[in-house]
Design a protein around this motif. Sequence first.
Motif, PDB file in Angstrom:
ATOM      1  N   ASN A  64      -1.658   4.345 -11.355  1.00 32.13           N
ATOM      2  CA  ASN A  64      -1.261   3.131 -12.053  1.00 32.13           C
ATOM      3  C   ASN A  64      -2.526   2.375 -12.402  1.00 32.13           C
ATOM      4  OD1 ASN A  64       0.417   1.051 -13.034  1.00 32.13           O
ATOM      5  ND2 ASN A  64       0.232  -0.060 -11.111  1.00 32.13           N
ATOM      6  N   TYR A  65      -2.611   1.871 -13.635  1.00 30.60           N
ATOM      7  CA  TYR A  65      -3.810   1.168 -14.090  1.00 30.60           C
ATOM      8  C   TYR A  65      -3.466  -0.189 -14.697  1.00 30.60           C
ATOM      9  CZ  TYR A  65      -6.197   5.697 -13.824  1.00 30.60           C
ATOM     10  OH  TYR A  65      -6.736   6.883 -13.401  1.00 30.60           O
ATOM     11  N   ALA A  66      -4.384  -1.114 -14.568  1.00 30.52           N
ATOM     12  CA  ALA A  66      -4.284  -2.359 -15.303  1.00 30.52           C
ATOM     13  C   ALA A  66      -4.503  -2.047 -16.781  1.00 30.52           C
ATOM     14  CB  ALA A  66      -5.328  -3.357 -14.814  1.00 30.52           C
ATOM     15  N   ASP A  67      -3.809  -2.776 -17.640  1.00 30.00           N
ATOM     16  CA  ASP A  67      -3.950  -2.529 -19.080  1.00 30.00           C
ATOM     17  C   ASP A  67      -5.398  -2.670 -19.539  1.00 30.00           C
ATOM     18  OD1 ASP A  67      -0.767  -4.067 -20.041  1.00 30.00           O
ATOM     19  OD2 ASP A  67      -1.253  -2.050 -19.339  1.00 30.00           O
ATOM     20  N   THR A  99     -10.943   5.769 -14.309  1.00 23.80           N
ATOM     21  CA  THR A  99     -10.132   6.850 -13.753  1.00 23.80           C
ATOM     22  C   THR A  99     -10.188   6.790 -12.236  1.00 23.80           C
ATOM     23  OG1 THR A  99     -10.623   8.287 -15.646  1.00 23.80           O
ATOM     24  CG2 THR A  99      -9.749   9.326 -13.663  1.00 23.80           C
ATOM     25  N   ILE A 100      -9.010   6.745 -11.614  1.00 26.38           N
ATOM     26  CA  ILE A 100      -8.934   6.759 -10.160  1.00 26.38           C
ATOM     27  C   ILE A 100      -8.566   8.160  -9.701  1.00 26.38           C
ATOM     28  CG2 ILE A 100      -6.493   6.063 -10.078  1.00 26.38           C
ATOM     29  CD1 ILE A 100      -7.233   4.391  -7.559  1.00 26.38           C
ATOM     30  N   SER A 101      -9.165   8.583  -8.611  1.00 23.25           N
ATOM     31  CA  SER A 101      -8.845   9.885  -8.035  1.00 23.25           C
ATOM     32  C   SER A 101      -8.955   9.795  -6.526  1.00 23.25           C
ATOM     33  CB  SER A 101      -9.783  10.970  -8.576  1.00 23.25           C
ATOM     34  OG  SER A 101     -11.128  10.678  -8.258  1.00 23.25           O
ATOM     35  N   GLY A 102      -8.352  10.749  -5.850  1.00 24.69           N
ATOM     36  CA  GLY A 102      -8.359  10.696  -4.393  1.00 24.69           C
ATOM     37  C   GLY A 102      -8.546  12.071  -3.784  1.00 24.69           C
ATOM     38  N   ASP A 103      -9.038  12.055  -2.567  1.00 21.09           N
ATOM     39  CA  ASP A 103      -9.189  13.285  -1.790  1.00 21.09           C
ATOM     40  C   ASP A 103      -8.466  13.058  -0.471  1.00 21.09           C
ATOM     41  OD1 ASP A 103     -10.031  15.357  -0.101  1.00 21.09           O
ATOM     42  OD2 ASP A 103     -11.974  15.498  -1.080  1.00 21.09           O
ATOM     43  N   ASN A 104      -7.254  13.596  -0.355  1.00 23.21           N
ATOM     44  CA  ASN A 104      -6.446  13.348   0.838  1.00 23.21           C
ATOM     45  C   ASN A 104      -7.104  13.891   2.100  1.00 23.21           C
ATOM     46  OD1 ASN A 104      -4.420  12.099  -0.663  1.00 23.21           O
ATOM     47  ND2 ASN A 104      -3.283  14.000  -0.956  1.00 23.21           N
ATOM     48  N   ALA A 105      -7.782  15.002   1.975  1.00 25.50           N
ATOM     49  CA  ALA A 105      -8.418  15.615   3.148  1.00 25.50           C
ATOM     50  C   ALA A 105      -9.535  14.738   3.698  1.00 25.50           C
ATOM     51  CB  ALA A 105      -8.957  16.994   2.793  1.00 25.50           C
ATOM     52  N   LYS A 106     -10.173  13.984   2.817  1.00 28.12           N
ATOM     53  CA  LYS A 106     -11.278  13.114   3.221  1.00 28.12           C
ATOM     54  C   LYS A 106     -10.859  11.658   3.344  1.00 28.12           C
ATOM     55  CE  LYS A 106     -14.892  15.983   1.106  1.00 28.12           C
ATOM     56  NZ  LYS A 106     -16.020  16.008   0.120  1.00 28.12           N
ATOM     57  N   ASN A 107      -9.584  11.359   3.069  1.00 25.51           N
ATOM     58  CA  ASN A 107      -9.102   9.970   3.107  1.00 25.51           C
ATOM     59  C   ASN A 107     -10.003   9.071   2.276  1.00 25.51           C
ATOM     60  OD1 ASN A 107      -6.874  10.476   4.917  1.00 25.51           O
ATOM     61  ND2 ASN A 107      -8.390  10.686   6.541  1.00 25.51           N
TER      62      ASN A 107
END
Length: 120
Positions: A57-60, A67-75
């Motif tokens: 979800n992004y602000a307009d 760009t937001i991204s995540g690495d679940n293994a690394k929290n």
Amino acid sequence: VQLVESGGGLVQPGGSLRLSCAASGSVFGINAMGWYRQAPGKARELVAAITREGSTNYADSVKGRFTISGDNAKNTVYLEMNSLKPEDTAVYYCNADRVVTAGSIEYNIWGRGTQVTVSS
């Protein structure tokens, strides 16, 4: 649980920065993480958020540039910021919601913030 942010700094308009936020401690999982920002004299606002499943979800005002991204293994969560504008200048805060640890579930955890300044 602590959130440790890094990657802020001074950049010229049109430039790029990459923010990182890592959750430390005995973390088993995090439901969602996000980035907020607060400029002087203004309220804190959501910039971008991502769920464990990868929904974003992004602000307009940042769509198409951040760009937001995540690495679940690394929290860990990242925020790639491109085409930066002076109005992006703010303290950027990392947030984590529903953090499962060895002994508890913690909600709405905030990092200390990292300054992003866009100026020529």
